[in-house]
Design an enzyme around this catalytic site. Sequence first.
Site, mmCIF file in Angstrom:
data_model
loop_
_atom_site.group_PDB
_atom_site.id
_atom_site.type_symbol
_atom_site.label_atom_id
_atom_site.label_comp_id
_atom_site.label_asym_id
_atom_site.label_seq_id
_atom_site.Cartn_x
_atom_site.Cartn_y
_atom_site.Cartn_z
ATOM 1 N N ALA A 13 1.990 -4.828 4.874
ATOM 2 C CA ALA A 13 2.317 -4.603 3.125
ATOM 3 C C ALA A 13 3.284 -3.839 2.900
ATOM 4 C CB ALA A 13 0.937 -4.534 3.663
ATOM 5 N N THR A 52 -6.663 -7.863 3.843
ATOM 6 C CA THR A 52 -8.286 -7.579 3.952
ATOM 7 C C THR A 52 -8.585 -8.487 4.727
ATOM 8 O OG1 THR A 52 -10.386 -7.681 2.442
ATOM 9 C CG2 THR A 52 -7.577 -9.313 2.068
ATOM 10 N N SER A 53 -9.889 -7.883 5.699
ATOM 11 C CA SER A 53 -9.877 -8.822 6.796
ATOM 12 C C SER A 53 -10.956 -9.989 6.046
ATOM 13 C CB SER A 53 -11.056 -8.610 7.920
ATOM 14 O OG SER A 53 -11.884 -7.193 7.118
ATOM 15 N N ARG A 55 -13.565 12.262 4.893
ATOM 16 C CA ARG A 55 -12.577 11.119 3.811
ATOM 17 C C ARG A 55 -12.191 11.450 2.628
ATOM 18 N NH1 ARG A 55 -15.737 5.444 4.118
ATOM 19 N NH2 ARG A 55 -13.566 4.567 3.505
ATOM 20 N N HIS A 58 -15.966 -1.332 -5.328
ATOM 21 C CA HIS A 58 -16.339 -0.588 -4.232
ATOM 22 C C HIS A 58 -16.546 1.303 -4.648
ATOM 23 C CE1 HIS A 58 -16.234 -4.440 -1.623
ATOM 24 N NE2 HIS A 58 -17.076 -3.826 -2.510
ATOM 25 N N LEU A 76 -1.436 -8.536 7.875
ATOM 26 C CA LEU A 76 -0.936 -8.792 9.374
ATOM 27 C C LEU A 76 -0.927 -9.513 10.152
ATOM 28 C CD1 LEU A 76 0.940 -5.934 10.379
ATOM 29 C CD2 LEU A 76 -1.786 -5.021 11.929
ATOM 30 N N ASN A 114 -10.680 -0.073 -1.689
ATOM 31 C CA ASN A 114 -9.966 0.767 -1.574
ATOM 32 C C ASN A 114 -11.424 1.806 -2.118
ATOM 33 O OD1 ASN A 114 -8.809 -0.480 0.410
ATOM 34 N ND2 ASN A 114 -6.594 -0.083 -0.428
ATOM 35 N N CYS A 170 -24.324 12.012 -10.344
ATOM 36 C CA CYS A 170 -25.176 12.819 -9.695
ATOM 37 C C CYS A 170 -26.918 11.787 -9.754
ATOM 38 C CB CYS A 170 -25.584 13.347 -11.208
ATOM 39 S SG CYS A 170 -27.079 14.175 -11.070
ATOM 40 N N CYS A 224 -24.349 19.448 -10.024
ATOM 41 C CA CYS A 224 -23.843 18.948 -10.790
ATOM 42 C C CYS A 224 -22.872 19.396 -12.035
ATOM 43 C CB CYS A 224 -25.135 17.699 -11.490
ATOM 44 S SG CYS A 224 -23.906 17.024 -12.380
HETATM 45 C C1 BV8 Z 1 -23.604 -6.910 -2.095
HETATM 46 C C2 BV8 Z 1 -17.181 1.196 0.120
HETATM 47 C C3 BV8 Z 1 -25.457 -7.828 -3.610
HETATM 48 C C4 BV8 Z 1 -17.843 2.219 1.292
HETATM 49 C C5 BV8 Z 1 -17.732 -0.655 1.632
HETATM 50 C C6 BV8 Z 1 -22.832 -13.203 1.767
HETATM 51 C C7 BV8 Z 1 -22.566 -13.767 3.102
HETATM 52 C C8 BV8 Z 1 -22.730 -12.456 4.040
HETATM 53 C C9 BV8 Z 1 -23.184 -10.977 3.902
HETATM 54 C C10 BV8 Z 1 -23.122 -10.957 2.440
HETATM 55 C C11 BV8 Z 1 -23.128 -11.994 1.251
HETATM 56 N N1 BV8 Z 1 -23.625 -11.536 0.770
HETATM 57 C C12 BV8 Z 1 -23.689 -9.899 0.011
HETATM 58 C C13 BV8 Z 1 -23.972 -9.273 1.793
HETATM 59 C C14 BV8 Z 1 -23.950 -8.120 2.396
HETATM 60 C C15 BV8 Z 1 -22.974 -7.260 2.516
HETATM 61 C C16 BV8 Z 1 -21.655 -8.400 3.730
HETATM 62 O O1 BV8 Z 1 -21.134 -8.486 2.842
HETATM 63 N N2 BV8 Z 1 -21.634 -7.433 4.505
HETATM 64 C C17 BV8 Z 1 -21.046 -8.324 5.998
HETATM 65 C C18 BV8 Z 1 -20.830 -7.052 6.619
HETATM 66 C C19 BV8 Z 1 -21.916 -9.510 5.978
HETATM 67 N N3 BV8 Z 1 -21.879 -7.080 1.207
HETATM 68 C C20 BV8 Z 1 -22.652 -6.240 0.540
HETATM 69 O O2 BV8 Z 1 -23.361 -4.774 1.038
HETATM 70 C C21 BV8 Z 1 -22.136 -5.772 -0.861
HETATM 71 N N4 BV8 Z 1 -23.213 -6.667 -2.122
HETATM 72 O O3 BV8 Z 1 -23.325 -8.075 -2.388
HETATM 73 O O4 BV8 Z 1 -24.248 -6.935 -3.496
HETATM 74 C C22 BV8 Z 1 -24.370 -9.380 -4.480
HETATM 75 C C23 BV8 Z 1 -24.073 -10.213 -3.894
HETATM 76 C C24 BV8 Z 1 -23.276 -10.991 -4.890
HETATM 77 C C25 BV8 Z 1 -23.156 -10.662 -5.790
HETATM 78 C C26 BV8 Z 1 -23.017 -9.089 -6.006
HETATM 79 C C27 BV8 Z 1 -23.455 -8.466 -5.775
HETATM 80 C C28 BV8 Z 1 -21.840 -4.999 -1.513
HETATM 81 C C29 BV8 Z 1 -20.557 -4.525 0.050
HETATM 82 C C30 BV8 Z 1 -19.371 -3.313 -0.355
HETATM 83 C C31 BV8 Z 1 -19.982 -1.763 0.635
HETATM 84 N N5 BV8 Z 1 -18.845 -0.419 0.679
HETATM 85 N N6 BV8 Z 1 -17.037 0.249 0.913
HETATM 86 C C32 BV8 Z 1 -16.567 2.669 1.935
HETATM 87 O O5 BV8 Z 1 -15.482 2.878 2.206
HETATM 88 O O6 BV8 Z 1 -16.926 3.788 2.945
HETATM 89 S S1 BV8 Z 1 -17.328 -2.158 1.958
HETATM 90 C C33 BV8 Z 1 -15.829 -1.427 3.345
HETATM 91 O O7 BV8 Z 1 -15.676 -2.589 4.073
HETATM 92 C C34 BV8 Z 1 -14.036 -1.472 1.849
HETATM 93 O O8 BV8 Z 1 -15.055 -1.736 0.905
HETATM 94 C C35 BV8 Z 1 -14.246 -2.691 2.428
HETATM 95 O O9 BV8 Z 1 -14.562 -3.997 0.947
HETATM 96 C C36 BV8 Z 1 -14.452 -3.314 3.601
HETATM 97 C C37 BV8 Z 1 -13.257 -3.078 4.397
HETATM 98 O O10 BV8 Z 1 -12.981 -4.934 4.601
HETATM 99 P P1 BV8 Z 1 -11.113 -4.169 4.588
HETATM 100 O O11 BV8 Z 1 -10.505 -3.563 3.720
HETATM 101 O O12 BV8 Z 1 -10.754 -6.159 3.915
HETATM 102 O O13 BV8 Z 1 -10.776 -3.920 5.530
HETATM 103 P P2 BV8 Z 1 -10.616 -4.163 7.366
HETATM 104 O O14 BV8 Z 1 -10.658 -3.196 8.290
HETATM 105 O O15 BV8 Z 1 -11.906 -5.093 7.623
HETATM 106 O O16 BV8 Z 1 -8.879 -5.137 7.444
HETATM 107 C C38 BV8 Z 1 -8.338 -4.565 7.110
HETATM 108 C C39 BV8 Z 1 -6.888 -5.979 6.852
HETATM 109 O O17 BV8 Z 1 -5.896 -5.032 6.758
HETATM 110 C C40 BV8 Z 1 -7.454 -6.529 8.627
HETATM 111 O O18 BV8 Z 1 -7.615 -8.120 7.962
HETATM 112 C C41 BV8 Z 1 -5.242 -6.810 8.562
HETATM 113 O O19 BV8 Z 1 -5.124 -7.003 10.048
HETATM 114 C C42 BV8 Z 1 -5.063 -6.419 8.187
HETATM 115 N N7 BV8 Z 1 -4.283 -5.447 7.806
HETATM 116 C C43 BV8 Z 1 -4.178 -3.621 8.724
HETATM 117 N N8 BV8 Z 1 -2.904 -2.916 8.780
HETATM 118 C C44 BV8 Z 1 -1.809 -3.591 7.942
HETATM 119 C C45 BV8 Z 1 -2.570 -5.027 7.376
HETATM 120 N N9 BV8 Z 1 -2.634 -5.905 6.709
HETATM 121 C C46 BV8 Z 1 -0.921 -5.650 5.974
HETATM 122 N N10 BV8 Z 1 -0.389 -4.955 6.616
HETATM 123 C C47 BV8 Z 1 -1.309 -3.105 7.751
HETATM 124 N N11 BV8 Z 1 -0.162 -2.356 7.464
#
Ligand code: BV8
Length: 233
Positions: A219, A176-177, A59, A109, A202, A92, A117, A136
């Site tokens: 977007a 974002t979804s 990536r 994120h 979208l 992102n 490191c 490192c």
């Molecule tokens: C944490 C980095 C403690 C790595 C990423 C509460 C309820 C349930 C679960 C949880 C909760 N609290 C915490 C959790 C657990 C978990 C979580 O949310 N799990 C989910 C799956 C249920 N969260 C965590 O673990 C987080 N840490 O909670 O720590 C804490 C708690 C409270 C306060 C502080 C700390 C850490 C989460 C971060 C993980 N790392 N990324 C990497 O990139 O590899 S997440 C990664 O996925 C992205 O960064 C992003 O956040 C997510 C993807 O989502 P989107 O960006 O929205 O992308 P997606 O494909 O889903 O959607 C794209 C959208 O765009 C769609 O809607 C589409 O229609 C639209 N689109 C497409 N094309 C277009 C468009 N729109 C306009 N124009 C276009 N052309």
Amino acid sequence: MAEIRNIVILTGAGISAESGIDTFRAEGGLWEQHKVEDVATPEGFARDPDLVLRFYDMRREAIQTKRPNPAHDALARLDEHWEGNLLIVTQNVDDLHERAGAKRVLHMHGTHLNAWCTACDAKNPWTGTLADRPPCPACGTNALRPDVVWFGEMPYEMERIYSALRTADLFVSIGTSGAVYPAAGFVRDARSLGARTLELNLERSQGSGWFDESRQGRASELVPEWVDTLLDK
Ligand code: BV8
């Protein structure tokens, strides 16, 4: 329309989709090709570091061949001309906001273009690979990992984000979804603190019902249009 001075913008993978960067949940998206728990969790990294480092090397290389699109350019223009407070909080890990010229950007994120490191905690600017275990630059240890927030890890600068939400008049979510927390909860936080809320996506996101207004479309069209209305006021 009450006076808008302080704006918080949340962006997700959808804003970079038209730059050719895979989103996560779309058909053929990243999470279809790889199991989240294998490549984006500390447990997955401990289990198979090669798989994870190669996943991020792939990536990191890809984003350096991509260019910002009109949505990134429009937000950079807004950043340049908006006299009130503005914070672009992105989920992102690409650098397209900055390459478009935006300055007031926060990567909650992490970013592809740093190597972290785990021995000396240094964050080293990085464009190359990590799977070959390079040392490192700061301490010479071979303990580098991607500087990204994995599931189960605490996102970056949460206090700065919440203090911006506390004074926001307008919260805008772009591409974002609404599937990942705590980012997906910001619309409710902003709303409960009195901000107007707008979604540009979208399709309707999982949190769409929490927005005062939701506009569907690309977007690259919706964002320049919205910025023009804001700056021409
Ligand atoms: C944490 C980095 C403690 C790595 C990423 C509460 C309820 C349930 C679960 C949880 C909760 N609290 C915490 C959790 C657990 C978990 C979580 O949310 N799990 C989910 C799956 C249920 N969260 C965590 O673990 C987080 N840490 O909670 O720590 C804490 C708690 C409270 C306060 C502080 C700390 C850490 C989460 C971060 C993980 N790392 N990324 C990497 O990139 O590899 S997440 C990664 O996925 C992205 O960064 C992003 O956040 C997510 C993807 O989502 P989107 O960006 O929205 O992308 P997606 O494909 O889903 O959607 C794209 C959208 O765009 C769609 O809607 C589409 O229609 C639209 N689109 C497409 N094309 C277009 C468009 N729109 C306009 N124009 C276009 N052309």
